[in-house]
Design a protein around this motif. Sequence first.
Motif, short mmCIF file in Angstrom:
data_model
loop_
_atom_site.label_atom_id
_atom_site.label_comp_id
_atom_site.label_asym_id
_atom_site.label_seq_id
_atom_site.Cartn_x
_atom_site.Cartn_y
_atom_site.Cartn_z
N LEU A 1 0.68 -1.34 0.11
CA LEU A 1 0.17 -0.59 -0.11
C LEU A 1 0.95 1.08 -0.45
CD1 LEU A 1 -2.74 1.70 0.15
CD2 LEU A 1 -2.68 0.47 2.31
N GLY A 2 1.63 1.48 0.59
CA GLY A 2 2.30 2.73 1.12
C GLY A 2 3.38 3.05 -0.09
N VAL B 1 3.81 5.91 -5.08
CA VAL B 1 4.04 6.21 -6.35
C VAL B 1 3.75 6.48 -7.23
CG1 VAL B 1 4.88 4.42 -8.37
CG2 VAL B 1 6.57 4.24 -6.48
N TRP B 2 2.17 5.88 -7.28
CA TRP B 2 1.15 6.60 -7.75
C TRP B 2 1.27 8.59 -7.72
CZ3 TRP B 2 -3.99 8.59 -5.60
CH2 TRP B 2 -5.37 8.64 -6.55
N THR B 3 0.76 8.70 -6.32
CA THR B 3 0.77 10.33 -6.39
C THR B 3 2.25 10.86 -6.83
OG1 THR B 3 1.98 10.05 -4.14
CG2 THR B 3 -0.88 10.29 -4.52
N LEU C 1 11.69 3.42 -3.96
CA LEU C 1 10.53 3.21 -3.35
C LEU C 1 10.39 1.74 -4.82
CD1 LEU C 1 8.07 5.95 -2.75
CD2 LEU C 1 9.49 4.28 -1.39
N LYS C 2 10.88 2.18 -6.41
CA LYS C 2 10.31 0.78 -6.98
C LYS C 2 11.62 -0.64 -6.77
CE LYS C 2 9.89 -1.70 -10.66
NZ LYS C 2 10.20 -2.94 -10.44
N LEU C 3 13.03 0.21 -6.34
CA LEU C 3 14.04 -0.86 -6.42
C LEU C 3 14.08 -1.38 -5.62
CD1 LEU C 3 16.84 1.25 -7.40
CD2 LEU C 3 15.21 -0.42 -9.31
N THR C 4 13.62 -0.43 -3.39
CA THR C 4 12.83 -1.38 -2.38
C THR C 4 11.58 -2.24 -1.99
OG1 THR C 4 12.45 0.75 -1.48
CG2 THR C 4 14.53 -0.01 -1.49
#
Length: 106
Positions: A55-56, A61-63, A100-103
Amino acid sequence: MGWIYLFAAGLTEIGWAVGLKYTEGFTRPLPSALTVLSMIVSLGLLGLALRTLPLGTAYAVWTGIGTVGTVLLGIVLFGEAATAIRLACVGLIMAGIVGLKLTAPV
């Protein structure tokens, strides 16, 4: 597949955020309808992405995609300021999205 849904959700978020400018307070029917449709699609795709993504991470990422895209289109379409500090801040948001994507565990 979740990341594809999330990326598409972010793009449609840009669509509704920019679309709000064209609705003129929801007084113009066609831009208003397209904006609301884009909102529905964006949230629907986010919901699909959340089936597999945390979720987080997904929400940030969306925002983030929506924020970066909206700022850049504001510069291009509406002549908003493109100062070095503004662009640097956009770069920081992009770095956060990539981080965030990489982790992400998925």
